[in-house]
Design a protein around this motif. Sequence first.
Motif, PDB file in Angstrom:
ATOM      1  N   LYS A 191       0.826  -1.203   0.000  1.00 40.26           N
ATOM      2  CA  LYS A 191       0.000   0.000   0.000  1.00 40.26           C
ATOM      3  C   LYS A 191       0.864   1.258   0.000  1.00 40.26           C
ATOM      4  N   LEU A 192       1.901   1.255   0.840  1.00 42.53           N
ATOM      5  CA  LEU A 192       2.786   2.420   0.922  1.00 42.53           C
ATOM      6  C   LEU A 192       3.609   2.583  -0.349  1.00 42.53           C
ATOM      7  N   GLY A 193       3.892   1.485  -1.069  1.00 43.79           N
ATOM      8  CA  GLY A 193       4.668   1.563  -2.292  1.00 43.79           C
ATOM      9  C   GLY A 193       3.878   2.012  -3.499  1.00 43.79           C
ATOM     10  N   SER A 194       2.564   2.111  -3.350  1.00 41.18           N
ATOM     11  CA  SER A 194       1.721   2.547  -4.461  1.00 41.18           C
ATOM     12  C   SER A 194       1.824   4.051  -4.664  1.00 41.18           C
ATOM     13  N   THR A 195       1.878   4.466  -5.929  1.00 41.99           N
ATOM     14  CA  THR A 195       1.931   5.904  -6.220  1.00 41.99           C
ATOM     15  C   THR A 195       0.633   6.595  -5.838  1.00 41.99           C
ATOM     16  N   ASP A 196      -0.445   5.827  -5.744  1.00 43.16           N
ATOM     17  CA  ASP A 196      -1.721   6.415  -5.341  1.00 43.16           C
ATOM     18  C   ASP A 196      -1.740   6.775  -3.858  1.00 43.16           C
ATOM     19  N   PHE A 197      -0.690   6.341  -3.146  1.00 44.31           N
ATOM     20  CA  PHE A 197      -0.656   6.587  -1.713  1.00 44.31           C
ATOM     21  C   PHE A 197       0.458   7.557  -1.328  1.00 44.31           C
ATOM     22  N   ASP A 198       0.988   8.279  -2.307  1.00 46.67           N
ATOM     23  CA  ASP A 198       2.012   9.276  -2.014  1.00 46.67           C
ATOM     24  C   ASP A 198       1.440  10.368  -1.126  1.00 46.67           C
ATOM     25  N   ASP A 199       2.334  10.968  -0.335  1.00 48.28           N
ATOM     26  CA  ASP A 199       1.895  12.041   0.566  1.00 48.28           C
ATOM     27  C   ASP A 199       1.490  13.271  -0.245  1.00 48.28           C
TER      28      ASP A 199
END
Length: 266
Positions: free
Chosen positions: A190-198
Amino acid sequence: MKRTVRNHFTIMATTILIAAGGAVTAAAKPSNAAGQSSTTASSESRTAPTVAELDAELTAIEADRTLDDAQKAQLRQTYELALEAASRAAEFVAEAQRYRDAIETGPEQLVQLREALERAQSGDVNSAPDLERPTEELRRELETRRARLTVLREQIAEAATQITANEARPLQAGLRLPEAERELTAIQLKLGSTDFDDDGNQPMRRAERQLALAREAQLQSELDMLRYDQQSAPIRRELLAAQLAALQVDIERNQGVADDLAEEVN
């Protein structure tokens, strides 16, 4: 009157130590698996938020007038979960350190306990009471010995409880390890997904990422703790057995002195 020698506690103590004596060398050093961090290469560049940082962000949210009450409530709930995860991560780190300490210092402690037990069993520790004293002084010592016996019995009960709990921990850790590994993999994906960037302009997205980072740190520290728990189990088991044996010998010695004193003053 000379004190009668009581051997049953000493025999039991010696039996316990002999039965527990095989695994010190194996537990003295952690294996590579136990010594490795659960952190993957993809997570090494990420920094988990601290409790202080999360507290500061939550305080800023509460003071933000651009957010309505519903938004603040949702953000508050997410940050509270993140704070809980960060706190648990710190607890797991401390617990893992205790297990590492047991691996590193346990063998030396065990040697010292066994040497002390051998001295007590060989009669090097002189516990025979001096009965050529005033009766009141003998009575005071008798009360002191009886109080000591009460404490020792409580300590033996506690040691027995710890031994029982310690026996169950390897199974519990073995069951939890694969679960925690699966949860960590899901969080890292999940954290590695670009959709989850800060995104600093989206408070909820920021909050969810902080929660995920805190959960990642919690799971990483839990996995390390569980592995050190398994690795240190043999030496912890031996230490508890040695402590129990020493307590049993101490009870024998104090009970013998108390019996002699009671016979003298009564």
